[in-house]
Design a protein around this motif. Structure first.
Motif, PDB file in Angstrom:
ATOM      1  N   ARG A  31      48.274 -59.167  10.300  1.00 51.73           N
ATOM      2  CA  ARG A  31      48.527 -59.631  11.673  1.00 51.73           C
ATOM      3  C   ARG A  31      47.431 -59.153  12.622  1.00 51.73           C
ATOM      4  O   ARG A  31      46.929 -59.907  13.453  1.00 51.73           O
ATOM      5  CB  ARG A  31      49.873 -59.114  12.163  1.00 51.73           C
ATOM      6  N   THR A  32      47.081 -57.874  12.490  1.00 53.57           N
ATOM      7  CA  THR A  32      46.065 -57.313  13.374  1.00 53.57           C
ATOM      8  C   THR A  32      44.728 -58.015  13.177  1.00 53.57           C
ATOM      9  O   THR A  32      44.040 -58.362  14.144  1.00 53.57           O
ATOM     10  CB  THR A  32      45.905 -55.810  13.108  1.00 53.57           C
ATOM     11  N   HIS A  36      42.634 -60.221  16.001  1.00 55.91           N
ATOM     12  CA  HIS A  36      41.236 -59.970  16.354  1.00 55.91           C
ATOM     13  C   HIS A  36      40.383 -61.200  16.057  1.00 55.91           C
ATOM     14  O   HIS A  36      39.425 -61.494  16.779  1.00 55.91           O
ATOM     15  CB  HIS A  36      40.710 -58.759  15.590  1.00 55.91           C
ATOM     16  N   GLN A  37      40.707 -61.908  14.990  1.00 59.95           N
ATOM     17  CA  GLN A  37      39.973 -63.129  14.670  1.00 59.95           C
ATOM     18  C   GLN A  37      40.148 -64.166  15.775  1.00 59.95           C
ATOM     19  O   GLN A  37      39.173 -64.797  16.209  1.00 59.95           O
ATOM     20  CB  GLN A  37      40.445 -63.692  13.332  1.00 59.95           C
ATOM     21  N   GLU A  44      34.146 -67.777  21.074  1.00 63.37           N
ATOM     22  CA  GLU A  44      33.172 -68.507  20.249  1.00 63.37           C
ATOM     23  C   GLU A  44      32.239 -67.541  19.537  1.00 63.37           C
ATOM     24  O   GLU A  44      31.044 -67.798  19.366  1.00 63.37           O
ATOM     25  CB  GLU A  44      32.389 -69.519  21.092  1.00 63.37           C
ATOM     26  N   TRP A  45      32.807 -66.431  19.091  1.00 71.32           N
ATOM     27  CA  TRP A  45      32.086 -65.458  18.289  1.00 71.32           C
ATOM     28  C   TRP A  45      32.504 -65.589  16.834  1.00 71.32           C
ATOM     29  O   TRP A  45      33.558 -66.148  16.522  1.00 71.32           O
ATOM     30  CB  TRP A  45      32.373 -64.036  18.770  1.00 71.32           C
ATOM     31  N   GLY A  69      35.762 -46.312   8.099  1.00 67.29           N
ATOM     32  CA  GLY A  69      35.120 -47.610   8.261  1.00 67.29           C
ATOM     33  C   GLY A  69      35.312 -48.165   9.658  1.00 67.29           C
ATOM     34  O   GLY A  69      35.907 -47.546  10.533  1.00 67.29           O
ATOM     35  N   SER A  70      34.776 -49.347   9.874  1.00 65.49           N
ATOM     36  CA  SER A  70      34.897 -50.039  11.154  1.00 65.49           C
ATOM     37  C   SER A  70      35.714 -51.309  10.971  1.00 65.49           C
ATOM     38  O   SER A  70      35.669 -51.944   9.917  1.00 65.49           O
ATOM     39  CB  SER A  70      33.521 -50.392  11.707  1.00 65.49           C
ATOM     40  N   HIS A  71      36.480 -51.667  12.012  1.00 66.10           N
ATOM     41  CA  HIS A  71      37.275 -52.887  11.973  1.00 66.10           C
ATOM     42  C   HIS A  71      37.062 -53.674  13.262  1.00 66.10           C
ATOM     43  O   HIS A  71      36.334 -53.237  14.145  1.00 66.10           O
ATOM     44  CB  HIS A  71      38.761 -52.565  11.779  1.00 66.10           C
ATOM     45  N   ALA A  72      37.690 -54.827  13.339  1.00 63.68           N
ATOM     46  CA  ALA A  72      37.541 -55.737  14.491  1.00 63.68           C
ATOM     47  C   ALA A  72      36.071 -56.074  14.733  1.00 63.68           C
ATOM     48  O   ALA A  72      35.638 -56.235  15.873  1.00 63.68           O
ATOM     49  CB  ALA A  72      38.164 -55.125  15.750  1.00 63.68           C
TER      50      ALA A  72
END
Length: 262
Positions: A31-32, A36-37, A44-45, A69-72
């Protein structure tokens, strides 16, 4: 036999609980990521999601801790500058608790300049390698870099004034042909157990009431970091780019704009 049966029932119950928690957390992560998507697509990214490679590209705080790690992570264009944004997380011990810290970041490509790190003192940054002429600046900031000439060209009087006034809560990292702006304070710092419980509650309860507020805050936070990166880029001497046979970026004031092919 009855005792064995009871033990098997307990074991089965524990397995079901563990499986249930795993399913719920997986549901929350999906869901998260989807939210973010949608956030990225609304600008428009291009949405990337989560990966460790971005965290492993850098050698200084906050990327040197126990990386989660990195997210979003998303790619787009802001003020004419191609940028990549995300939120980096790492875990650390705070007393008896295992705490997870979150640091949003934004970065863009540059020539293969020497490494340079500019961070507030007391934030986990390395000891300062270079002292600059402004004593008040040296008291608050740690500047690490082996190439003094490059450091003095980047950290001009105007750059020091910008850091002292508008970027006091930021850290700048020049490494591996990238310049990154991040926060020196954690965006959110909670015990890992609390974070897990929150995820379970959100997943079971559906979309939380403060979800829209969170994504508004996320958008404002990313836009703020992009604006800070823009200010830094404007102060970089043009010759730094042309010396490496790069065309200096054309910076505009349009804010968010559609992603462009490189």
């Amino acid at each position: 036999m009855s005792e064995l049966l009871i033990n098997l029932l307990y074991l089965g119950l524990v397995c079901l609980v563990v499986l249930g928690i795993y399913v719920v957390l997986s549901r929350h992560s999906e869901r998260t990521a989807r939210r973010h998507q949608l956030w990225a697509e609304g600008r428009e990214w291009h949405f990337i999601g989560k990966e460790r490679a971005h965290a492993e590209s850098f050698t200084v705080f906050p990327f040197t801790r126990d990386n989660l790690g990195s997210h979003a992570i998303a790619e787009g264009t802001f003020n004419g500058i191609p940028v990549t944004t995300g939120v980096h997380e790492f875990s650390r011990r705070a007393g008896r608790n295992n705490v997870v810290s979150s640091h949003p970041w934004v970065m863009t490509s540059t020539p293969a300049w020497p490494n340079l790190h500019i961070s507030r003192r007391g934030t986990g940054a390395r000891a300062s390698d270079i002292s600059l002429e402004w004593g008040e600046f040296n008291k608050l900031w740690s500047v690490g870099g082996r190439d003094r000439r490059f450091t003095y060209r980047v950290v001009s009087q105007q750059m020091m004034e910008l850091l002292q006034t508008e970027l006091r809560e930021r850290s700048l990292i020049f490494e591996s042909g990238l310049i990154l702006v991040t926060t020196h304070k954690s965006m959110a710092e909670k015990p890992a157990v609390v974070r897990v419980l929150e995820k379970i509650i959100r997943a079971l309860g559906g979309r939380p009431t403060n979800d829209a507020l969170y994504y508004d805050d996320h958008s404002a936070m990313i836009d703020g970091l992009c604006e800070d990166l823009t200010k830094v880029m404007r102060l970089l001497p043009r010759q730094l780019w042309t010396d490496e046979h790069w065309t200096p970026p054309l910076i505009n004031h349009d804010g968010v704009s559609p992603r462009v092919s490189q």
